[in-house]
Design a protein around this motif. Structure first.
Motif, PDB file in Angstrom:
ATOM      1  N   ARG A 110       0.834  -1.207   0.000  1.00  0.00           N
ATOM      2  CA  ARG A 110       0.000   0.000   0.000  1.00  0.00           C
ATOM      3  C   ARG A 110       0.866   1.254   0.000  1.00  0.00           C
ATOM      4  O   ARG A 110       0.589   2.221  -0.725  1.00  0.00           O
ATOM      5  N   ASN A 111       1.946   1.238   0.809  1.00  0.00           N
ATOM      6  CA  ASN A 111       2.843   2.391   0.861  1.00  0.00           C
ATOM      7  C   ASN A 111       3.486   2.654  -0.497  1.00  0.00           C
ATOM      8  O   ASN A 111       3.597   3.808  -0.948  1.00  0.00           O
ATOM      9  N   LEU A 112       3.928   1.595  -1.158  1.00  0.00           N
ATOM     10  CA  LEU A 112       4.526   1.748  -2.481  1.00  0.00           C
ATOM     11  C   LEU A 112       3.505   2.257  -3.489  1.00  0.00           C
ATOM     12  O   LEU A 112       3.830   3.080  -4.358  1.00  0.00           O
ATOM     13  N   SER A 113       2.272   1.800  -3.369  1.00  0.00           N
ATOM     14  CA  SER A 113       1.220   2.273  -4.269  1.00  0.00           C
ATOM     15  C   SER A 113       0.961   3.763  -4.071  1.00  0.00           C
ATOM     16  O   SER A 113       0.737   4.500  -5.040  1.00  0.00           O
TER      17      SER A 113
ATOM     18  N   ALA B  69       7.582   9.544   1.937  1.00  0.00           N
ATOM     19  CA  ALA B  69       7.011   8.230   1.674  1.00  0.00           C
ATOM     20  C   ALA B  69       6.760   7.557   3.015  1.00  0.00           C
ATOM     21  O   ALA B  69       7.599   7.632   3.915  1.00  0.00           O
ATOM     22  N   PRO B  70       5.624   6.885   3.174  1.00  0.00           N
ATOM     23  CA  PRO B  70       5.320   6.256   4.461  1.00  0.00           C
ATOM     24  C   PRO B  70       6.210   5.051   4.735  1.00  0.00           C
ATOM     25  O   PRO B  70       6.658   4.372   3.803  1.00  0.00           O
ATOM     26  N   VAL B  71       6.473   4.816   6.013  1.00  0.00           N
ATOM     27  CA  VAL B  71       7.236   3.637   6.427  1.00  0.00           C
ATOM     28  C   VAL B  71       6.275   2.549   6.874  1.00  0.00           C
ATOM     29  O   VAL B  71       5.143   2.822   7.282  1.00  0.00           O
ATOM     30  N   GLY B  72       6.731   1.302   6.792  1.00  0.00           N
ATOM     31  CA  GLY B  72       5.939   0.191   7.308  1.00  0.00           C
ATOM     32  C   GLY B  72       6.080   0.122   8.817  1.00  0.00           C
ATOM     33  O   GLY B  72       7.192   0.147   9.347  1.00  0.00           O
TER      34      GLY B  72
ATOM     35  N   PRO C 284      10.330   4.564   1.181  1.00  0.00           N
ATOM     36  CA  PRO C 284      11.404   5.568   1.118  1.00  0.00           C
ATOM     37  C   PRO C 284      12.577   5.119   0.256  1.00  0.00           C
ATOM     38  O   PRO C 284      13.185   5.933  -0.442  1.00  0.00           O
ATOM     39  N   LEU C 285      12.901   3.825   0.290  1.00  0.00           N
ATOM     40  CA  LEU C 285      13.992   3.329  -0.551  1.00  0.00           C
ATOM     41  C   LEU C 285      13.651   3.492  -2.023  1.00  0.00           C
ATOM     42  O   LEU C 285      14.492   3.941  -2.827  1.00  0.00           O
ATOM     43  N   ALA C 286      12.426   3.144  -2.420  1.00  0.00           N
ATOM     44  CA  ALA C 286      12.015   3.305  -3.810  1.00  0.00           C
ATOM     45  C   ALA C 286      12.086   4.765  -4.234  1.00  0.00           C
ATOM     46  O   ALA C 286      12.521   5.089  -5.349  1.00  0.00           O
TER      47      ALA C 286
END
Length: 277
Positions: A100-103, A221-224, A235-237
């Motif tokens: 979901r975060n990546l999306s 970017a949100p973290v898990g 964040p890495l992406a």
């Protein structure tokens, strides 16, 4: 635990910023909710491996007056529901959150200033990259790849006077931009360093998890946050997307440096060829 009431527990946790100790309690509840709803706060603390006051603080973080009120709210999630669930549900839930975060990052790419920032950072020499404590890993990865395409990247992962020295030396050498990776939990020292960087005249680009982070340019970017410690897939992406934007901003230099790097690694045998022994 079945999805029927596992989802109910996730609803209570959603949007809450839990400490590692509080996550241990949440994980125990996730795995053992059927029995946990009958435990006292002392028993839950013992089984979770935390202190009894930590259980009380956990309940208050979720918006309850104390653990008895939390336990009362949890009971309807369990009573009458089947007790069986796959053991890997917690990990799957964490991975689902990362997806979901990546999306979310993917859907916001068009609104992020990646191209403009990439061009500015590609032209900045030297380019200091700051990351303390947990953020040091992502800062190191970003700096490692950026060095392949940029002539002068300076990684700053140690605090104290060494950090101040590094910021000062890079600024004297002509640095205008500072890339700061700042992920939770946020060290007070990194905020002090950014304040000092501002006094030195730096423009700060932050890779973080908050859109309102105090920096000139923010890539958030949100973290898990479903496991004991955060995971940083999104964040890495985003950091890798910024490296790509820097490469695109200086294509001839990028090509030359990458070709030079390949020649060097071939000559020195840096990497294995073929299958590992």
């Amino acid at each position: 635990m079945t999805g029927a009431y596992h989802g109910g527990l996730d609803g209570l946790l959603d949007g809450r910023r839990l400490s590692p100790v509080q996550r241990r309690i949440a994980h125990y509840l996730s795995e053992h909710l059927e029995e946990a709803i009958f435990l006292s706060s002392v028993e839950l603390a013992e089984r979770s491996g935390v202190s009894q006051p930590s259980v009380t603080r956990f309940a208050m973080v979720l918006g309850f007056a104390g653990y008895p009120e939390l336990r009362q709210a949890l009971r309807p999630l369990v009573l009458g529901a089947p007790a069986e669930r796959p053991q890997e549900s917690l990990i799957k839930g964490a991975i689902d959150r990362e997806i979901r975060n990546l999306s979310l990052v993917r859907d916001r790419l068009g609104s992020l200033p990646l191209k403009e920032l990439g061009a500015s950072l590609a032209a900045a020499e030297p380019l200091p990259v700051l990351g303390l404590r947990v953020s040091a890993g992502l800062a190191t990865t970003f700096a490692y790849y950026t060095r392949r395409i940029h002539p002068d990247v300076r990684l700053l992962t140690h605090g104290g006077s060494e950090l101040a020295d590094g910021l000062h030396a890079a600024r004297r050498a002509g640095a205008e931009w500072l890339v700061a990776v700042v992920l939770p939990r946020y060290p007070a020292e990194v905020m002090q360093a950014l304040e000092y960087a501002g006094k030195l005249g730096y423009r700060v680009a932050a890779i973080c998890d908050r859109a309102d982070f105090p920096a000139e340019v923010v890539l958030d970017a949100p973290v898990g946050d479903r496991l004991v410690f955060d995971s940083h897939a999104a964040p890495l992406a985003l950091a890798m997307a910024l490296v790509e934007a820097m490469a695109d901003a200086a294509p001839l230099r990028t090509q030359a440096r990458l070709e030079e790097y390949e020649r060097m690694t071939d000559e020195t045998g840096t990497f294995l060829t073929g299958d590992p022994p």
